[in-house]
Design a protein around this motif. Structure first.
Motif, PDB file in Angstrom:
ATOM      1  N   PRO A 166      -3.308 -16.211 -14.846  1.00  0.00           N
ATOM      2  CA  PRO A 166      -2.123 -17.007 -15.182  1.00  0.00           C
ATOM      3  C   PRO A 166      -1.725 -16.694 -16.616  1.00  0.00           C
ATOM      4  O   PRO A 166      -2.559 -16.242 -17.407  1.00  0.00           O
ATOM      5  CB  PRO A 166      -2.609 -18.453 -15.028  1.00  0.00           C
ATOM      6  CG  PRO A 166      -3.867 -18.359 -14.216  1.00  0.00           C
ATOM      7  CD  PRO A 166      -4.476 -17.043 -14.531  1.00  0.00           C
ATOM      8  N   PRO A 167      -0.472 -16.871 -17.019  1.00  0.00           N
ATOM      9  CA  PRO A 167       0.616 -17.505 -16.251  1.00  0.00           C
ATOM     10  C   PRO A 167       1.516 -16.511 -15.551  1.00  0.00           C
ATOM     11  O   PRO A 167       2.644 -16.858 -15.197  1.00  0.00           O
ATOM     12  CB  PRO A 167       1.383 -18.208 -17.369  1.00  0.00           C
ATOM     13  CG  PRO A 167       1.286 -17.261 -18.525  1.00  0.00           C
ATOM     14  CD  PRO A 167      -0.091 -16.643 -18.433  1.00  0.00           C
ATOM     15  N   HIS A 168       1.076 -15.269 -15.339  1.00  0.00           N
ATOM     16  CA  HIS A 168       1.928 -14.292 -14.678  1.00  0.00           C
ATOM     17  C   HIS A 168       2.261 -14.730 -13.254  1.00  0.00           C
ATOM     18  O   HIS A 168       1.412 -15.340 -12.574  1.00  0.00           O
ATOM     19  CB  HIS A 168       1.246 -12.928 -14.659  1.00  0.00           C
ATOM     20  CG  HIS A 168       0.994 -12.356 -16.022  1.00  0.00           C
ATOM     21  ND1 HIS A 168       2.007 -11.996 -16.882  1.00  0.00           N
ATOM     22  CD2 HIS A 168      -0.164 -12.091 -16.691  1.00  0.00           C
ATOM     23  CE1 HIS A 168       1.499 -11.542 -18.012  1.00  0.00           C
ATOM     24  NE2 HIS A 168       0.180 -11.589 -17.926  1.00  0.00           N
ATOM     25  N   PRO A 169       3.467 -14.420 -12.769  1.00  0.00           N
ATOM     26  CA  PRO A 169       3.845 -14.814 -11.404  1.00  0.00           C
ATOM     27  C   PRO A 169       2.888 -14.292 -10.339  1.00  0.00           C
ATOM     28  O   PRO A 169       2.716 -14.918  -9.290  1.00  0.00           O
ATOM     29  CB  PRO A 169       5.247 -14.209 -11.241  1.00  0.00           C
ATOM     30  CG  PRO A 169       5.782 -14.094 -12.626  1.00  0.00           C
ATOM     31  CD  PRO A 169       4.593 -13.784 -13.489  1.00  0.00           C
ATOM     32  N   GLY A 170       2.275 -13.136 -10.609  1.00  0.00           N
ATOM     33  CA  GLY A 170       1.355 -12.551  -9.641  1.00  0.00           C
ATOM     34  C   GLY A 170      -0.086 -12.967  -9.837  1.00  0.00           C
ATOM     35  O   GLY A 170      -1.002 -12.255  -9.382  1.00  0.00           O
ATOM     36  N   ALA A 171      -0.313 -14.078 -10.518  1.00  0.00           N
ATOM     37  CA  ALA A 171      -1.684 -14.547 -10.772  1.00  0.00           C
ATOM     38  C   ALA A 171      -2.476 -14.588  -9.467  1.00  0.00           C
ATOM     39  O   ALA A 171      -2.009 -15.105  -8.453  1.00  0.00           O
ATOM     40  CB  ALA A 171      -1.652 -15.921 -11.419  1.00  0.00           C
ATOM     41  N   GLY A 172      -3.680 -14.000  -9.505  1.00  0.00           N
ATOM     42  CA  GLY A 172      -4.534 -13.935  -8.339  1.00  0.00           C
ATOM     43  C   GLY A 172      -4.451 -12.612  -7.596  1.00  0.00           C
ATOM     44  O   GLY A 172      -5.309 -12.319  -6.760  1.00  0.00           O
ATOM     45  N   ARG A 173      -3.449 -11.801  -7.898  1.00  0.00           N
ATOM     46  CA  ARG A 173      -3.310 -10.514  -7.221  1.00  0.00           C
ATOM     47  C   ARG A 173      -4.305  -9.511  -7.804  1.00  0.00           C
ATOM     48  O   ARG A 173      -4.486  -9.428  -9.007  1.00  0.00           O
ATOM     49  CB  ARG A 173      -1.879  -9.982  -7.366  1.00  0.00           C
ATOM     50  CG  ARG A 173      -1.632  -8.696  -6.587  1.00  0.00           C
ATOM     51  CD  ARG A 173      -0.190  -8.236  -6.695  1.00  0.00           C
ATOM     52  NE  ARG A 173       0.734  -9.109  -6.013  1.00  0.00           N
ATOM     53  CZ  ARG A 173       0.958  -9.113  -4.706  1.00  0.00           C
ATOM     54  NH1 ARG A 173       0.284  -8.261  -3.934  1.00  0.00           N
ATOM     55  NH2 ARG A 173       1.831  -9.925  -4.162  1.00  0.00           N
ATOM     56  N   ARG A 174      -4.920  -8.729  -6.938  1.00  0.00           N
ATOM     57  CA  ARG A 174      -5.864  -7.706  -7.352  1.00  0.00           C
ATOM     58  C   ARG A 174      -5.086  -6.431  -7.702  1.00  0.00           C
ATOM     59  O   ARG A 174      -4.296  -5.935  -6.891  1.00  0.00           O
ATOM     60  CB  ARG A 174      -6.855  -7.417  -6.232  1.00  0.00           C
ATOM     61  CG  ARG A 174      -7.698  -8.619  -5.821  1.00  0.00           C
ATOM     62  CD  ARG A 174      -9.035  -8.605  -6.477  1.00  0.00           C
ATOM     63  NE  ARG A 174      -9.838  -7.461  -6.068  1.00  0.00           N
ATOM     64  CZ  ARG A 174     -10.966  -7.095  -6.673  1.00  0.00           C
ATOM     65  NH1 ARG A 174     -11.395  -7.769  -7.721  1.00  0.00           N
ATOM     66  NH2 ARG A 174     -11.648  -6.049  -6.236  1.00  0.00           N
ATOM     67  N   VAL A 175      -5.318  -5.901  -8.908  1.00  0.00           N
ATOM     68  CA  VAL A 175      -4.514  -4.783  -9.396  1.00  0.00           C
ATOM     69  C   VAL A 175      -5.371  -3.783 -10.163  1.00  0.00           C
ATOM     70  O   VAL A 175      -6.478  -4.086 -10.619  1.00  0.00           O
ATOM     71  CB  VAL A 175      -3.386  -5.268 -10.334  1.00  0.00           C
ATOM     72  CG1 VAL A 175      -2.430  -6.204  -9.610  1.00  0.00           C
ATOM     73  CG2 VAL A 175      -3.950  -5.933 -11.593  1.00  0.00           C
ATOM     74  N   PHE A 218      -3.254   1.602  -5.085  1.00  0.00           N
ATOM     75  CA  PHE A 218      -4.051   2.474  -5.943  1.00  0.00           C
ATOM     76  C   PHE A 218      -5.157   3.167  -5.153  1.00  0.00           C
ATOM     77  O   PHE A 218      -5.329   4.392  -5.236  1.00  0.00           O
ATOM     78  CB  PHE A 218      -4.639   1.650  -7.086  1.00  0.00           C
ATOM     79  CG  PHE A 218      -5.559   2.417  -7.986  1.00  0.00           C
ATOM     80  CD1 PHE A 218      -5.089   3.430  -8.798  1.00  0.00           C
ATOM     81  CD2 PHE A 218      -6.920   2.117  -8.033  1.00  0.00           C
ATOM     82  CE1 PHE A 218      -5.942   4.144  -9.636  1.00  0.00           C
ATOM     83  CE2 PHE A 218      -7.784   2.815  -8.860  1.00  0.00           C
ATOM     84  CZ  PHE A 218      -7.293   3.828  -9.659  1.00  0.00           C
ATOM     85  N   LEU A 219      -5.879   2.405  -4.352  1.00  0.00           N
ATOM     86  CA  LEU A 219      -6.974   2.993  -3.587  1.00  0.00           C
ATOM     87  C   LEU A 219      -6.447   3.901  -2.478  1.00  0.00           C
ATOM     88  O   LEU A 219      -7.050   4.949  -2.188  1.00  0.00           O
ATOM     89  CB  LEU A 219      -7.856   1.887  -3.014  1.00  0.00           C
ATOM     90  CG  LEU A 219      -8.572   1.013  -4.048  1.00  0.00           C
ATOM     91  CD1 LEU A 219      -9.422  -0.055  -3.355  1.00  0.00           C
ATOM     92  CD2 LEU A 219      -9.443   1.854  -4.976  1.00  0.00           C
ATOM     93  N   GLY A 238       0.827  -1.203   0.000  1.00  0.00           N
ATOM     94  CA  GLY A 238       0.000   0.000   0.000  1.00  0.00           C
ATOM     95  C   GLY A 238       0.861   1.252   0.000  1.00  0.00           C
ATOM     96  O   GLY A 238       2.092   1.194  -0.090  1.00  0.00           O
ATOM     97  N   LEU A 239       0.223   2.407   0.129  1.00  0.00           N
ATOM     98  CA  LEU A 239       0.939   3.673   0.084  1.00  0.00           C
ATOM     99  C   LEU A 239       1.914   3.807   1.249  1.00  0.00           C
ATOM    100  O   LEU A 239       3.019   4.337   1.088  1.00  0.00           O
ATOM    101  CB  LEU A 239      -0.054   4.838   0.081  1.00  0.00           C
ATOM    102  CG  LEU A 239       0.543   6.244  -0.050  1.00  0.00           C
ATOM    103  CD1 LEU A 239       1.366   6.382  -1.327  1.00  0.00           C
ATOM    104  CD2 LEU A 239      -0.574   7.283  -0.028  1.00  0.00           C
TER     105      LEU A 239
END
Length: 408
Positions: free
Chosen positions: A240-249, A307-308, A152-153
């Protein structure tokens, strides 16, 4: 859902591009081949966006009429950021300081606002003329595994603090651009409150220190939409297949569309520069123009929390300006900065950061003596002119170096 769909479309376009277009390095040896496929490298960029951001790739810098070798290395790293150091070669003559000397260096805080840090490549090249340069190179959140934790910030501010200490320098000049201005000032304030001297000076360029002043369309939009609206509308999940799969962005492709919509003149200028160079047959100018296009298009994903947090702190609660911002349990007190000089820079035509928003730091940093302050408003200067092009080279950079010499 949009993220996964877009990745599917991009994969399809990459397969079509591999089948129908030449090898993707954009190089064509024969003149007749280049003529037949004018603009191929531009088209290839649209069909197959690069998986990684362009490298800084600064092999030399011109100093005293000589080309001086530049060494790039990562001296500190967290899962979400790398601290890059660009050093001039130590064996090029007496006009450079000896290694280990207390020579001034610049700590360039790149914004985490959609673009990769390579957007500041031109600024890094310029600043290298006077000393070594450190750059915060923020990671693409899609490449950070979930087990690395949240970001976070507050974490951003603490990373800057950590990296400032990692330099081991007592002669730093901090330069923060755009979104990086508030967290950089917060990091300096926390250090000052703890009795540390974070740097000899801090320069804030085109950032929303107090977004209540002359709010822009971007600021108004951020301030009039709830965090739930942004969470439900702008946030997606890395597939997938990014390493951060599942991360909220907050996806980079959404931010890039916002850049183009908000600054069509800049996109047009970059595209026009490319085609003018291409039509003239100037290969060096074409390569340079294409590089600028690629750097502008090099976007990254930002974590949902960061971001938020940025929207809430800067555009809804105005926490820094109101004196209510806390990093954990530590209050952010710009008034505690006493021994660090302050320079604020604004562009008179900046439509991203309103007039007076950055200069507001002069009021917040009430402990700094008048002789250690400078305010610079650059006429006929937009947001991107602050760190690229003639305004940066001819007005801003000379003013900064003169200010640094005056306090050194």
């Amino acid at each position: 859902m949009w993220y996964a769909w877009l990745e599917t479309q991009r994969n399809l376009m990459r397969m079509l591009g591999a089948w129908s277009l030449p090898a993707g390095d954009g190089s064509m040896q024969a003149p007749e081949t280049r003529a037949a496929a004018m603009g191929y490298d531009w088209l290839y960029r649209l069909i197959q966006p690069p998986a990684e951001a362009p490298r800084f790739d600064i092999p030399t810098v011109r100093i005293g009429g000589r080309d001086v070798a530049v060494v790039e290395q990562v001296i500190e790293r967290t899962p979400f950021c790398a601290l890059r150091k660009f050093s001039r070669a130590p064996d090029v003559g007496a006009f450079l300081p000896e290694p280990g000397s207390d020579a001034p260096a610049v700590f360039l805080c790149a914004p985490l606002a959609g673009h990769h840090a390579v957007m500041l490549r031109e600024a890094v090249e310029t600043l290298l003329q006077d000393g070594d340069v450190y750059v915060t190179d923020w990671a693409n959140a899609r490449d950070v595994p979930l087990d690395a934790g949240s970001f976070g910030l507050d974490d951003y501010v603490l990373v800057i603090q950590q990296f400032l200490r990692a330099t081991g320098s007592t002669a730093l000049h901090i330069v923060a651009v755009c979104q990086a201005t508030s967290p950089a000032l917060a990091a300096a304030a926390l250090s000052a409150s703890a009795g540390e001297l974070p740097a000899r000076s801090i320069t804030l360029m085109g950032g929303p220190i107090d977004a209540r002043i002359a709010p822009t369309q971007i600021g108004k939009f951020a301030g009039t939409h709830s965090l739930d609206w942004f969470r439900n509308t702008a946030i997606d999940t890395v597939p997938p297949p990014h390493p951060g799969a599942g991360r909220r962005v907050y996806p980079g492709f959404v931010q890039h569309a916002a850049f183009v919509a908000a600054n069509p003149d800049r996109q047009w200028a970059l595209e026009s520069g490319y085609w003018a160079a291409q039509c003239s047959g100037d290969e060096r100018a074409t390569a340079s123009a294409l590089r600028r296009l690629n750097e502008y298009a090099a976007v990254l994903d930002m974590t949902e929390d960061y971001f938020l947090d940025s929207i809430r702190v800067s555009f809804q609660e105005y926490s820094l300006a109101r004196g209510t911002w806390q990093i954990g349990t530590q209050p952010v007190r710009p008034q505690d900065i006493v021994s660090t000089a302050l320079c604020t820079v604004e562009g008179a035509r900046d439509d991203i950061t309103g007039a007076g928003q950055t200069h507001a730091a002069q009021t917040l940093c009430s402990g700094i003596a008048p002789a250690m302050r400078q305010m610079l408003t650059v006429e006929n200067c937009d947001h991107y002119d602050l760190f690229t092009g003639p305004k940066w080279h001819d007005v801003i950079y000379p003013a900064l170096t003169a200010f640094w010499r005056s306090i050194d």
